[in-house]
Design an enzyme around this catalytic site. Structure first.
Site, mmCIF file in Angstrom:
data_model
loop_
_atom_site.group_PDB
_atom_site.id
_atom_site.type_symbol
_atom_site.label_atom_id
_atom_site.label_comp_id
_atom_site.label_asym_id
_atom_site.label_seq_id
_atom_site.Cartn_x
_atom_site.Cartn_y
_atom_site.Cartn_z
ATOM 1 N N GLY A 165 8.396 2.297 2.755
ATOM 2 C CA GLY A 165 8.243 1.581 4.028
ATOM 3 C C GLY A 165 7.278 0.422 3.863
ATOM 4 N N ARG A 204 -0.954 -10.988 -3.459
ATOM 5 C CA ARG A 204 -1.733 -12.200 -3.769
ATOM 6 C C ARG A 204 -2.990 -11.840 -4.568
ATOM 7 N NH1 ARG A 204 -5.772 -14.508 -0.575
ATOM 8 N NH2 ARG A 204 -6.081 -16.776 -0.759
ATOM 9 N N ARG A 215 14.194 1.776 -0.985
ATOM 10 C CA ARG A 215 14.108 3.184 -1.374
ATOM 11 C C ARG A 215 15.144 3.385 -2.472
ATOM 12 N NH1 ARG A 215 12.282 3.708 4.176
ATOM 13 N NH2 ARG A 215 10.218 4.616 4.011
ATOM 14 N N GLY A 258 3.584 4.059 -0.201
ATOM 15 C CA GLY A 258 3.093 5.314 0.361
ATOM 16 C C GLY A 258 3.186 6.454 -0.641
ATOM 17 N N ASP A 259 3.124 7.690 -0.142
ATOM 18 C CA ASP A 259 3.033 8.829 -1.069
ATOM 19 C C ASP A 259 4.265 8.979 -1.958
ATOM 20 O OD1 ASP A 259 4.523 9.587 1.092
ATOM 21 O OD2 ASP A 259 3.497 11.488 1.437
ATOM 22 N N SER A 303 6.205 6.501 -3.114
ATOM 23 C CA SER A 303 6.104 5.455 -4.144
ATOM 24 C C SER A 303 5.034 5.805 -5.168
ATOM 25 C CB SER A 303 5.746 4.111 -3.496
ATOM 26 O OG SER A 303 6.692 3.812 -2.502
ATOM 27 N N THR A 324 0.628 1.815 3.318
ATOM 28 C CA THR A 324 1.379 2.520 4.366
ATOM 29 C C THR A 324 0.621 2.410 5.676
ATOM 30 O OG1 THR A 324 2.020 4.708 5.192
ATOM 31 C CG2 THR A 324 0.319 4.697 3.534
ATOM 32 N N ASP A 383 0.593 4.692 7.813
ATOM 33 C CA ASP A 383 0.296 6.048 8.288
ATOM 34 C C ASP A 383 -1.125 6.530 7.989
ATOM 35 O OD1 ASP A 383 2.889 6.087 9.135
ATOM 36 O OD2 ASP A 383 3.638 7.309 7.484
ATOM 37 N N ASP A 394 -2.116 8.305 5.608
ATOM 38 C CA ASP A 394 -2.082 9.728 5.237
ATOM 39 C C ASP A 394 -2.207 9.947 3.733
ATOM 40 O OD1 ASP A 394 0.324 8.566 4.605
ATOM 41 O OD2 ASP A 394 1.573 10.182 5.363
ATOM 42 N N ARG A 422 0.283 -0.037 30.214
ATOM 43 C CA ARG A 422 -0.714 0.475 31.171
ATOM 44 C C ARG A 422 -0.636 -0.307 32.493
ATOM 45 N NH1 ARG A 422 -4.144 4.920 31.396
ATOM 46 N NH2 ARG A 422 -5.086 4.643 29.354
ATOM 47 N N ARG A 471 5.003 9.805 11.210
ATOM 48 C CA ARG A 471 5.728 10.960 10.648
ATOM 49 C C ARG A 471 4.971 12.253 10.913
ATOM 50 N NH1 ARG A 471 7.820 9.225 4.799
ATOM 51 N NH2 ARG A 471 5.830 8.224 4.765
ATOM 52 N N GLN A 486 5.620 -1.525 14.982
ATOM 53 C CA GLN A 486 4.312 -1.170 14.398
ATOM 54 C C GLN A 486 4.237 -1.498 12.908
ATOM 55 O OE1 GLN A 486 3.239 3.010 16.224
ATOM 56 N NE2 GLN A 486 5.399 2.562 16.380
ATOM 57 N N ARG A 487 5.374 -1.680 12.273
ATOM 58 C CA ARG A 487 5.367 -1.976 10.837
ATOM 59 C C ARG A 487 5.196 -3.467 10.556
ATOM 60 N NH1 ARG A 487 9.406 0.988 7.832
ATOM 61 N NH2 ARG A 487 8.731 3.137 7.717
HETATM 62 P P1 ADP Z 1 6.809 5.788 0.821
HETATM 63 O O1 ADP Z 1 6.358 5.263 -0.496
HETATM 64 O O2 ADP Z 1 6.606 4.817 1.935
HETATM 65 O O3 ADP Z 1 6.244 7.184 1.097
HETATM 66 P P2 ADP Z 1 9.397 7.007 0.191
HETATM 67 O O4 ADP Z 1 8.897 8.401 0.342
HETATM 68 O O5 ADP Z 1 10.720 6.666 0.776
HETATM 69 O O6 ADP Z 1 8.396 5.919 0.793
HETATM 70 O O7 ADP Z 1 9.416 6.685 -1.377
HETATM 71 C C1 ADP Z 1 9.736 5.381 -1.839
HETATM 72 C C2 ADP Z 1 10.390 5.462 -3.175
HETATM 73 O O8 ADP Z 1 9.506 6.067 -4.126
HETATM 74 C C3 ADP Z 1 11.634 6.322 -3.247
HETATM 75 O O9 ADP Z 1 12.782 5.659 -2.761
HETATM 76 C C4 ADP Z 1 11.741 6.563 -4.746
HETATM 77 O O10 ADP Z 1 12.209 5.414 -5.398
HETATM 78 C C5 ADP Z 1 10.271 6.757 -5.101
HETATM 79 N N1 ADP Z 1 9.969 8.194 -5.078
HETATM 80 C C6 ADP Z 1 9.720 8.974 -3.998
HETATM 81 N N2 ADP Z 1 9.564 10.268 -4.358
HETATM 82 C C7 ADP Z 1 9.731 10.302 -5.714
HETATM 83 C C8 ADP Z 1 9.724 11.340 -6.695
HETATM 84 N N3 ADP Z 1 9.506 12.621 -6.366
HETATM 85 N N4 ADP Z 1 9.960 11.003 -7.979
HETATM 86 C C9 ADP Z 1 10.166 9.718 -8.335
HETATM 87 N N5 ADP Z 1 10.205 8.695 -7.467
HETATM 88 C C10 ADP Z 1 9.987 8.970 -6.164
#
Ligand code: ADP
Length: 334
Positions: free
Chosen positions: A23, A33, A84, A114-115, A117, A138, A140, A142, A167, A184, A266-267
């Site tokens: 995301g 940059r 993704r 995020g987590d 990636s 991200t 979030d 989180d 409001r 989420r 929000q993004r």
């Molecule tokens: P975010 O990074 O915002 O949490 P996603 O959870 O959709 O978004 O993950 C983004 C991309 O990171 C995924 O489309 C994939 O390419 C990679 N990714 C996510 N989970 C894994 C994993 N377990 N192993 C390898 N690559 C992953």
């Protein structure tokens, strides 16, 4: 302001690639940059990968120069585009991606996301001879290992801007609004937004709330002469439709509420000053850490200090919403 560690540059990378994944979040551009300008400062070649891991696995990358990142610090989204890429979950595909980088003389990669990636980033580093640094990108907030993520502050302010407007309508019509914010399965955005907009109630996935206690709070507000209008901030949660279901439950308790889902606004948008500074410092620091020989870590900020955390820890340990902060939010409702 941030305390920035200084290192000896005794492990200078040959060339650095950078990508944004998952995301998008406002502040990814200033982070790009930061990486590009710091790399060029050290005389290191830097390449931008298009569309995250989808571009990496097909070698869709281009060398960047200082002008490539001119006039982007204020822009939301990501100039490198994001995606993704399910295929990246396959170790063979990650091996091919590492080979593509090596063929181009690139030995280091910075991943902003995020987590999910950062999970991909850790696996790539652990399995292959590529040095990888992650940055928390991200809305979030989180991510373990950092107090703050790139885009969180902007998302909170965007939601606040919208809620302040809602409001006005709530007050004019003496109505109750359930405003759904992103996040989420984490309530960071909802809690911060709820405190800052003076919400009558905050509903987050971390703490169960009974519909009866919401009704009790609303009745108590009326008795105290606060009127019957109000804003309840609801974190979206994992299952879509939670906010509509809350409205239905409230109706069953003779309490009508309008639903407003803020969604993707929000993004987007221009990153706040806070996110621009955070992202710029983290981006430039990613290059410092690479030059000092670091690998398989995320660079974040803790107590105002730029710090590194092993990516393995980042993805294994989730960041919990601070209970004391949520308690403070509850106190402020009353
Ligand atoms: P975010 O990074 O915002 O949490 P996603 O959870 O959709 O978004 O993950 C983004 C991309 O990171 C995924 O489309 C994939 O390419 C990679 N990714 C996510 N989970 C894994 C994993 N377990 N192993 C390898 N690559 C992953």
């Amino acid at each position: 302001m941030y305390q920035i560690p200084t290192f000896e540059c005794d492990n200078k990378p040959e060339a650095i690639a950078i990508l944004t994944s998952g995301g998008d979040s406002p502040g990814m551009n200033p982070a790009i940059r930061g990486v590009v300008r710091a790399a060029l400062h050290h005389g290191i070649k830097v390449y931008g990968v298009h569309k995250g891991y989808s571009g990496l696995i097909i070698g869709d990358l281009q060398e960047m120069n200082s002008a490539s990142v001119t006039n982007i610090v204020q822009r939301g989204g990501t100039i490198l585009k994001s995606d993704r890429c399910l295929a990246f979950k396959d170790p063979e595909v990650r091996y091919q991606a590492a080979e593509i980088l090596k063929e181009k003389g690139i030995d280091s990669l910075v991943v902003i996301g995020g987590d999910g990636s950062l999970t991909g980033a850790h696996l790539l580093a652990a399995e292959n001879d590529i040095r990888v640094i992650g940055l928390p990108g991200t809305i979030d907030n989180d991510i373990y290992g950092t107090d703050d993520t790139i885009g969180f502050d902007t998302a909170v302010n965007t939601a606040l801007d919208a809620i302040d407007k809602i409001r006005d309508t709530a007050l004019s019509h003496e109505s109750l609004f359930l405003v759904e914010v992103m996040g989420r399965n984490s309530g960071f955005i909802a809690t911060h937004v709820g405190i800052a907009c003076g919400a009558e109630m905050i509903v987050v996935p971390e703490y169960e709330v009974q519909i009866e206690s919401i009704c009790f709070q609303l009745a108590s507000n009326r008795e105290q002469g606060k009127g019957s209008s109000g804003i309840i901030v609801v974190a979206e949660g994992q299952t879509p439709g939670l906010t509509y279901s809350l409205a239905t439950q409230l109706k069953q308790h003779n309490q009508s509420a309008k639903v407003c889902i803020l969604g993707h606004i929000q993004r987007g948008g221009s990153p706040t000053g806070h996110d621009r500074v955070l992202a710029s410092c983290l981006g430039a620091s990613a290059v410092d850490y690479l030059c000092a020989g670091y690998n398989d870590v995320m660079i974040g900020v803790k107590n105002g200090q730029i710090v590194d955390t092993p990516l393995k820890q980042v993805i294994e340990k989730g960041k919990q919403l601070d209970e004391a902060l949520f308690e403070r939010a509850l106190l402020l409702h009353k």
